[in-house]
Enzyme design. Sequence first.
Site, mmCIF file in Angstrom:
data_model
loop_
_atom_site.group_PDB
_atom_site.id
_atom_site.type_symbol
_atom_site.label_atom_id
_atom_site.label_comp_id
_atom_site.label_asym_id
_atom_site.label_seq_id
_atom_site.Cartn_x
_atom_site.Cartn_y
_atom_site.Cartn_z
ATOM 1 N N ASP A 53 0.822 -1.206 0.000
ATOM 2 C CA ASP A 53 0.000 0.000 0.000
ATOM 3 C C ASP A 53 0.855 1.255 0.000
ATOM 4 O O ASP A 53 2.078 1.210 0.218
ATOM 5 C CB ASP A 53 -0.899 0.013 1.241
ATOM 6 C CG ASP A 53 -1.939 -1.097 1.222
ATOM 7 O OD1 ASP A 53 -2.380 -1.468 0.119
ATOM 8 O OD2 ASP A 53 -2.293 -1.587 2.314
ATOM 9 N N TYR A 111 6.418 -10.236 6.451
ATOM 10 C CA TYR A 111 6.316 -8.803 6.698
ATOM 11 C C TYR A 111 6.855 -8.494 8.094
ATOM 12 O O TYR A 111 6.757 -9.317 9.009
ATOM 13 C CB TYR A 111 4.862 -8.329 6.631
ATOM 14 C CG TYR A 111 4.336 -8.143 5.232
ATOM 15 C CD1 TYR A 111 4.419 -6.905 4.598
ATOM 16 C CD2 TYR A 111 3.739 -9.187 4.546
ATOM 17 C CE1 TYR A 111 3.929 -6.727 3.311
ATOM 18 C CE2 TYR A 111 3.245 -9.021 3.259
ATOM 19 C CZ TYR A 111 3.347 -7.782 2.654
ATOM 20 O OH TYR A 111 2.862 -7.609 1.380
#
Length: 270
Positions: A53, A111
Amino acid sequence: MLRNLLMTLSYDGTRYFGFQTQPDGNTVQDQLEAAIRQLTGEEVKIHGSGRTDAGVHARGQTFHFQTSSQIPVERWRHALNGRLPYDIRITDAVEVPLEFHSRRSAKRKTYRYSINGNRVFDVFEQPYQLHHPGYLDVMAMREGLAYLIGTHDYTSFASRHSTKQSHVRTIYEARIEVDPGKEGAGSHEQGIIHIYITGNGFLQHMVRIIVGTLLQVGEGKRLPEEMGRILEAKDRAAAGPTAESKGLMLWKVEYNELRDFLAVSDNTLS
């Protein structure tokens, strides 16, 4: 002769509207395709291992593309870095079979989300860390995080705007590490709290929603066992807020079947 190239890159996502091309935004993909066009004259479309994002960073993002260029693979990194902005760097380039796909061939993605738990944030690291000067119960956060490991429907931890047909994913590993920093453990400074999550794939905003909910556990607003009940609810409203994007980084992508091709990178192999 058509070739398929796989590249690993790092980028600071602060200035970009995410990785994937958007109708009206500057993205990492736009910059990569422009650099390849400058180098080879080809109009190529790259395929990333996944989206990130706006404002999210990457240490080990990967992408592939097909090219007719005969530039030796070992020269691509230097050639593209000379044409890319300062906040995007190619770290590895390898030639892979034509059928290889950076997203579909990926086996595991990790992540990392970073939280600065000190009373004063680090001005040099603040673009990459969420600042949380209040006390966090890290042991409770670890206990809560453990409920999410396994194969589950993660609808509660997915954006309401998710377009995926299935929200079932597998989280293989999840851990929290604390770097106490100069002050040392036991002081009023909590250091840097890193949350690592490894899975076979992630939904839109999934890691950030997990982190936002874990922060509520750390603040004492939720009990650790509520993470399990939130998961079972399959309802976004049951979970906490979406944490800021700047603390999130795509840490690495792993391809089990490519060990013969990828002997050069820690970012693409475990």
